[in-house]
Design a protein around this motif. Structure first.
Motif, short mmCIF file in Angstrom:
data_model
loop_
_atom_site.label_atom_id
_atom_site.label_comp_id
_atom_site.label_asym_id
_atom_site.label_seq_id
_atom_site.Cartn_x
_atom_site.Cartn_y
_atom_site.Cartn_z
N UNK A 4 0.83 -1.21 0.00
CA UNK A 4 0.00 0.00 0.00
C UNK A 4 0.86 1.25 0.00
N UNK A 5 2.03 1.17 0.61
CA UNK A 5 2.94 2.30 0.70
C UNK A 5 3.99 2.13 -0.40
N UNK A 6 4.15 3.14 -1.24
CA UNK A 6 5.11 3.04 -2.34
C UNK A 6 6.53 2.94 -1.80
N UNK A 7 7.41 2.40 -2.62
CA UNK A 7 8.81 2.28 -2.22
C UNK A 7 9.42 3.65 -1.95
N UNK A 8 9.07 4.64 -2.78
CA UNK A 8 9.58 6.00 -2.56
C UNK A 8 9.10 6.54 -1.22
N UNK A 9 7.83 6.31 -0.90
CA UNK A 9 7.26 6.78 0.36
C UNK A 9 7.94 6.08 1.55
N UNK A 10 8.18 4.79 1.41
CA UNK A 10 8.89 4.06 2.47
C UNK A 10 10.27 4.65 2.68
N UNK A 11 10.97 4.84 1.57
CA UNK A 11 12.33 5.37 1.64
C UNK A 11 12.34 6.77 2.25
N UNK A 12 11.37 7.59 1.88
CA UNK A 12 11.34 8.96 2.44
C UNK A 12 11.06 8.92 3.94
N UNK A 50 9.41 -0.50 11.96
CA UNK A 50 8.36 -1.27 12.65
C UNK A 50 6.98 -0.68 12.38
N UNK A 51 6.89 0.64 12.34
CA UNK A 51 5.60 1.27 12.06
C UNK A 51 5.15 1.00 10.64
N UNK A 52 6.08 1.07 9.70
CA UNK A 52 5.75 0.81 8.30
C UNK A 52 5.27 -0.64 8.14
N UNK A 53 5.98 -1.57 8.76
CA UNK A 53 5.57 -2.98 8.71
C UNK A 53 4.18 -3.14 9.30
N UNK A 54 3.94 -2.49 10.44
CA UNK A 54 2.62 -2.57 11.08
C UNK A 54 1.52 -2.02 10.19
N UNK A 55 1.79 -0.90 9.53
CA UNK A 55 0.81 -0.33 8.62
C UNK A 55 0.54 -1.27 7.44
N UNK A 56 1.59 -1.88 6.93
CA UNK A 56 1.43 -2.84 5.83
C UNK A 56 0.58 -4.03 6.27
N UNK A 57 0.81 -4.53 7.46
CA UNK A 57 0.00 -5.64 7.97
C UNK A 57 -1.45 -5.20 8.12
#
Length: 153
Positions: A4-12, A50-57
């Motif tokens: 759901x979160x783009x790679x660019x958004x994750x990286x930023x 950890x937050x990004x992983x949680x949001x992805x889950x």
């Protein structure tokens, strides 16, 4: 794996977390404290990850099985607890004096910066970093001029 979160958004998000924590870590590094650049950056980076992983889950379970919901605040609780453990490890008692409290607090704060960046709240992450830097530098300089502090040196 689709995200759901783009790679660019994750990286930023990760970059903002690490970059802002670098500022706090640099202040500790320049003062010769044991937890400096790398420690602060890794704490913030880990918290954001950890937050990004949680949001992805959360996104994945919302689409697949709506009854299998997770609570992202539990991830925040776990991150805060783990970072508190790291911060406590930086505090040393020597006789009647205690050292490392500001470093412990700055490690804990680096986690908060990472959490804010992980949920894409860059403004909050930047404000926390700026306020922490003022507290650590300006107020630290004032504190060192106080008579009670000079007696300890």
């Amino acid at each position: 794996m689709e995200s759901e979160i783009s790679l660019f958004d994750m990286f930023s998000r990760l970059g903002v977390a690490a970059g802002l924590a670098l500022v706090l870590g640099l202040e500790r590094e320049l003062r010769g404290k044991p937890a400096g650049l790398r420690s602060h950056m890794l704490v913030a980076l880990g918290a954001a990850a950890f937050l990004i992983v949680g949001l992805e889950i959360l996104f994945a379970t919302a689409e697949g099985d709506p009854s299998a919901r997770i609570d992202p605040t539990r991830i925040v609780e776990g991150v805060i607890g783990g970072i508190g453990f790291l911060g406590a490890g930086s505090i040393i008692r020597s006789g009647t004096s205690v050292h490392g409290i500001t470093t412990g607090a700055s490690i804990w704060l680096a986690g908060a910066i990472g959490i804010a960046a992980g949920v894409h709240n860059f403004a909050l992450a930047a404000m926390v970093t700026l306020m922490a830097l003022v507290i650590m530098t300006v107020l630290g300089a004032i504190e060192r001029t106080l008579p009670s502090h000079r007696d300890e040196e």
